[in-house]
Each structure stands twice: as structure tokens, then as C-alpha cells.
Enzyme design. Sequence first.
Site, PDB file in Angstrom:
ATOM      1  CB  SER A   1     -15.685   1.530  -0.856  1.00 55.58           C
ATOM      2  OG  SER A   1     -16.389   2.536  -0.166  1.00 55.58           O
TER       3      SER A   1
ATOM      4  CB  THR B   1     -11.363   6.727  -0.823  1.00 56.11           C
ATOM      5  OG1 THR B   1     -10.588   6.013   0.127  1.00 56.11           O
ATOM      6  CG2 THR B   1     -11.741   5.811  -1.981  1.00 56.11           C
TER       7      THR B   1
ATOM      8  CE  LYS C   1      -9.029   9.637   2.096  1.00 55.60           C
ATOM      9  NZ  LYS C   1      -8.951   9.319   3.515  1.00 55.60           N
TER      10      LYS C   1
ATOM     11  N   GLY D   1       2.580   7.948  13.078  1.00 60.69           N
ATOM     12  CA  GLY D   1       2.266   8.159  11.670  1.00 60.69           C
ATOM     13  C   GLY D   1       2.318   9.635  11.320  1.00 60.69           C
TER      14      GLY D   1
ATOM     15  CB  ALA E   1      -5.082   8.640   8.828  1.00 60.78           C
TER      16      ALA E   1
ATOM     17  CG  ASN F   1       6.272   8.967   9.997  1.00 58.33           C
ATOM     18  OD1 ASN F   1       5.362   8.136  10.055  1.00 58.33           O
ATOM     19  ND2 ASN F   1       6.708   9.440   8.838  1.00 58.33           N
TER      20      ASN F   1
ATOM     21  CB  THR G   1       9.760   8.922   6.293  1.00 56.86           C
ATOM     22  OG1 THR G   1       9.330   7.649   5.887  1.00 56.86           O
ATOM     23  CG2 THR G   1      10.642   9.520   5.239  1.00 56.86           C
TER      24      THR G   1
ATOM     25  CB  THR H   1       1.065   3.438  10.993  1.00 62.71           C
ATOM     26  OG1 THR H   1       0.886   2.300  11.848  1.00 62.71           O
ATOM     27  CG2 THR H   1       1.861   4.509  11.711  1.00 62.71           C
TER      28      THR H   1
ATOM     29  N   GLY I   1     -11.183   2.338  15.214  1.00 61.65           N
ATOM     30  CA  GLY I   1     -11.373   3.302  14.129  1.00 61.65           C
ATOM     31  C   GLY I   1     -12.741   3.283  13.474  1.00 61.65           C
TER      32      GLY I   1
HETATM   33  P1  NAP Z   1      -0.599   7.036   4.414  1.00 63.63           P
HETATM   34  O1  NAP Z   1      -0.907   8.426   4.012  1.00 63.63           O
HETATM   35  O2  NAP Z   1       0.037   6.107   3.438  1.00 63.63           O
HETATM   36  O3  NAP Z   1       0.329   7.128   5.736  1.00 63.63           O
HETATM   37  C1  NAP Z   1       0.796   5.972   6.367  1.00 63.63           C
HETATM   38  C2  NAP Z   1       1.658   6.332   7.572  1.00 63.63           C
HETATM   39  O4  NAP Z   1       2.010   5.125   8.231  1.00 63.63           O
HETATM   40  C3  NAP Z   1       2.963   7.028   7.225  1.00 63.63           C
HETATM   41  O5  NAP Z   1       3.309   7.903   8.264  1.00 63.63           O
HETATM   42  C4  NAP Z   1       3.952   5.860   7.144  1.00 63.63           C
HETATM   43  O6  NAP Z   1       5.261   6.216   7.449  1.00 63.63           O
HETATM   44  C5  NAP Z   1       3.424   4.974   8.244  1.00 63.63           C
HETATM   45  N1  NAP Z   1       3.766   3.553   7.988  1.00 63.63           N
HETATM   46  C6  NAP Z   1       3.287   2.787   6.981  1.00 63.63           C
HETATM   47  N2  NAP Z   1       3.787   1.542   7.082  1.00 63.63           N
HETATM   48  C7  NAP Z   1       4.596   1.546   8.154  1.00 63.63           C
HETATM   49  C8  NAP Z   1       5.421   0.563   8.763  1.00 63.63           C
HETATM   50  N3  NAP Z   1       5.499  -0.689   8.290  1.00 63.63           N
HETATM   51  N4  NAP Z   1       6.110   0.891   9.872  1.00 63.63           N
HETATM   52  C9  NAP Z   1       6.034   2.161  10.371  1.00 63.63           C
HETATM   53  N5  NAP Z   1       5.283   3.131   9.840  1.00 63.63           N
HETATM   54  C10 NAP Z   1       4.574   2.831   8.739  1.00 63.63           C
HETATM   55  O7  NAP Z   1      -1.916   6.277   4.896  1.00 63.63           O
HETATM   56  P2  NAP Z   1      -3.239   6.936   5.549  1.00 63.63           P
HETATM   57  O8  NAP Z   1      -4.157   7.352   4.474  1.00 63.63           O
HETATM   58  O9  NAP Z   1      -2.777   7.908   6.568  1.00 63.63           O
HETATM   59  O10 NAP Z   1      -3.923   5.654   6.250  1.00 63.63           O
HETATM   60  C11 NAP Z   1      -3.342   5.053   7.389  1.00 63.63           C
HETATM   61  C12 NAP Z   1      -4.360   4.121   8.068  1.00 63.63           C
HETATM   62  O11 NAP Z   1      -5.469   4.885   8.526  1.00 63.63           O
HETATM   63  C13 NAP Z   1      -4.951   3.038   7.143  1.00 63.63           C
HETATM   64  O12 NAP Z   1      -5.022   1.846   7.865  1.00 63.63           O
HETATM   65  C14 NAP Z   1      -6.350   3.551   6.840  1.00 63.63           C
HETATM   66  O13 NAP Z   1      -7.276   2.510   6.586  1.00 63.63           O
HETATM   67  C15 NAP Z   1      -6.682   4.259   8.156  1.00 63.63           C
HETATM   68  N6  NAP Z   1      -7.724   5.294   8.024  1.00 63.63           N
HETATM   69  C16 NAP Z   1      -8.851   5.150   8.764  1.00 63.63           C
HETATM   70  C17 NAP Z   1      -9.858   6.101   8.672  1.00 63.63           C
HETATM   71  C18 NAP Z   1     -11.119   5.927   9.485  1.00 63.63           C
HETATM   72  O14 NAP Z   1     -12.121   6.576   9.152  1.00 63.63           O
HETATM   73  N7  NAP Z   1     -11.110   5.139  10.539  1.00 63.63           N
HETATM   74  C19 NAP Z   1      -9.720   7.222   7.829  1.00 63.63           C
HETATM   75  C20 NAP Z   1      -8.519   7.343   7.094  1.00 63.63           C
HETATM   76  C21 NAP Z   1      -7.529   6.368   7.202  1.00 63.63           C
HETATM   77  P3  NAP Z   1       6.234   6.934   6.354  1.00 63.63           P
HETATM   78  O15 NAP Z   1       5.860   8.383   6.349  1.00 63.63           O
HETATM   79  O16 NAP Z   1       7.577   6.667   6.877  1.00 63.63           O
HETATM   80  O17 NAP Z   1       5.964   6.242   5.034  1.00 63.63           O
END
Ligand code: NAP
Length: 286
Positions: A19, A66, A70, A130, A134, A153, A155, A199, A249
Site C-alpha cells: 500500500s 481497501t 470495501k 468495467g 472502481a 463489461n 460479465t 478494469t 490513475g
Molecule cells: P473489481 O471490483 O474486481 O472489478 C474489476 C472489473 O474489471 C470488473 O468489471 C471485471 O469484469 C473487469 N475485468 C477484470 N479482469 C478482466 C479481464 N481480464 N478482461 C475484461 N474485464 C476484466 O476491481 P476494482 O476494485 O474495480 O479495481 C479495478 C482497477 O482499478 C484496479 O487496477 C485498481 O488498482 C484500480 N483502482 C484505482 C484507484 C485509484 O485511486 N486510481 C482506485 C480504485 C481502484 P467482471 O465483472 O466480468 O468480472
Amino acid sequence: MITSKTKILCIIGNPIEHSMSVTMHNAAIQKLGLNYVYVAFKVFQNDLSSAINGLRAFNIKGSSITIPHKITAMKYLDKIEPMAKNIGAINTIKNENGILIGRNTDGEGFLKSIREHDYDLKDKKIILFGAGGAARACAFYLAKEVAGITIINRTNDRMNDLILKLQSKYEIPIKGINISKSEDIKKEIENSDMLVNTTPVGMYPDGNESLVKQSWLHPELFVVDVIYSPIQTKLLQKASSIGCNVLPGVDMLVNQGIIAFKWWTGVSPDKKLMKQVVLNELDELK
Ligand code: NAP
């Protein structure tokens, strides 16, 4: 110096070792000369309720929440801010005299980073990849400002659930396309002003991946990636190379931390310093 009067802030997650929040917040605390310290707690799912009750017991003033807590953390709180309720997840807790309040600063941090980039969202059409945590945070804050949102997306269930939730709160057109429908996505990008990737595709250590083909992009598109490691993702590299305005990001990450810090302490931290600390840590990952 840490004394018996030092106030404690923390982050709860698992894994937690990588982190960036610990160094980012402690740098801001030191710069301001506040008697606070920010520490990391690795907490397993089964211990989450005890850990959150512990915030009250130890009079910990605030906590970041985190992955993977969450959503689950919400059920152990006394109050949840309305936008966090809509989003269905929190990333920050404030302890107000034993009352634990949950908030989601991810979407706020995202919106702030776009405003700081001088991008006007009014009347813009957004394509957002996505439907996870996020995506929900970004989409709820975008929907207040823009002319329409298309969610892409993998799914359908998760995508449709997000669309229904957004439609129940906002009047703008909101639709979805499954990620397998390349031709439809290509056409949708042609008609969009801004593309947002929420994503993890393209995130370190898989920095060579991207869900979007370069030939789908056009120079008028504003391209935002919420991934912060690497800073310039493959998607942003492709977009920059054809002349798109891009935003990584890292600004969202720093801004969500700034909003939390100010909420906990009542003081605005040094953004430049916090961003530099994060950039240094990201540099060390290379
Ligand atoms: P999450 O809840 O697990 O959601 C992931 C999303 O990405 C889902 O919609 C998933 O689709 C899709 N996905 C994952 N793998 C994929 C693939 N191989 N092909 C196509 N779609 C895919 O994750 P999250 O918490 O939203 O985080 C997502 C990203 O945002 C991470 O990289 C995280 O580090 C980043 N993030 C950044 C910040 C920032 O402050 N900059 C804050 C939060 C998160 P399905 O629904 O089909 O599974």
C-alpha cells in the site's frame, strides 16, 4: 515524535504490504507537524468485524479500507454517506466520538482529478470499461455531470446491475455492451468523447495488456485509466501516440487520499508532496 497523545489513523486490507497510503499520509502528517501517525493492518475476512470494532475501542480516528473489505466493511458501521450507499462500497471510515461513518472517496478523487485536468464533462458521452468497485465509484460521480454513459463489461450480470442502479438515480441515457462485441464497442467509441478504463487489465505486472485496440481510438477522445501502476498504461500509450488527451490513475489515488486526510484531520495536506511520495514508490516498483 510519537507520544501518548498521538492520534492514530490506519489502513485495513489484505494484502497490505504494497500500500502506498502509509508513506503518502505520513509524509503529509510530518509536513504539517500534526501529532498523528498512519499505520497498516493486515486483516483477514473473518477478523473484519473485530478490527472495525477495534477502531472504536482504540479510539483510532480514521481508517482507509481497501481490497477485499470495501463492501463487507459497510455492515459494521453506524452511518454511511449517501453516495457510498449508492456505490455500494466504502474506502474510508471516520470515527466521530465512537460513531463510525463510512464514505467512498474514490469517485470524488476521480472527479477531482478530471476537474484539475481542466476537462469539462458537461454534455460529454462516456464509454466506461468495467463494472466493479472502481467502475461504480467513477460512474456514480460521472452520471451527475455528463450526457450519457455506456458500460462495457465481461460479465453481463454485473454490468446490468450497475446500469439499473445508475438508471434509478439519473435521467441520462445509460446502456451496456458486452466486451465480446468488438464491432459495437468500436462504433460506440467513435461516438464518445471520453473513455475510462476501470478494469485491472494493463496493471503491473501485466503492463503490456489493453482491452482497447489503437485503431478504435480517435484524437478527440479524452482517455482516462484508473490504473496507477504503471503510470502510463498500454492504453494511455496507444492513446497518446495518436494525439489523445490522457489522464493516468495516480491523480485519482492521491486525490482520494487527500479527501480522506482532510475529513479525518480537518487540515488540507500538501498535494504535491503526496503525489511525489507515490511517484517515488511507483518508480521503485520498476
Ligand atoms: P473489481 O471490483 O474486481 O472489478 C474489476 C472489473 O474489471 C470488473 O468489471 C471485471 O469484469 C473487469 N475485468 C477484470 N479482469 C478482466 C479481464 N481480464 N478482461 C475484461 N474485464 C476484466 O476491481 P476494482 O476494485 O474495480 O479495481 C479495478 C482497477 O482499478 C484496479 O487496477 C485498481 O488498482 C484500480 N483502482 C484505482 C484507484 C485509484 O485511486 N486510481 C482506485 C480504485 C481502484 P467482471 O465483472 O466480468 O468480472
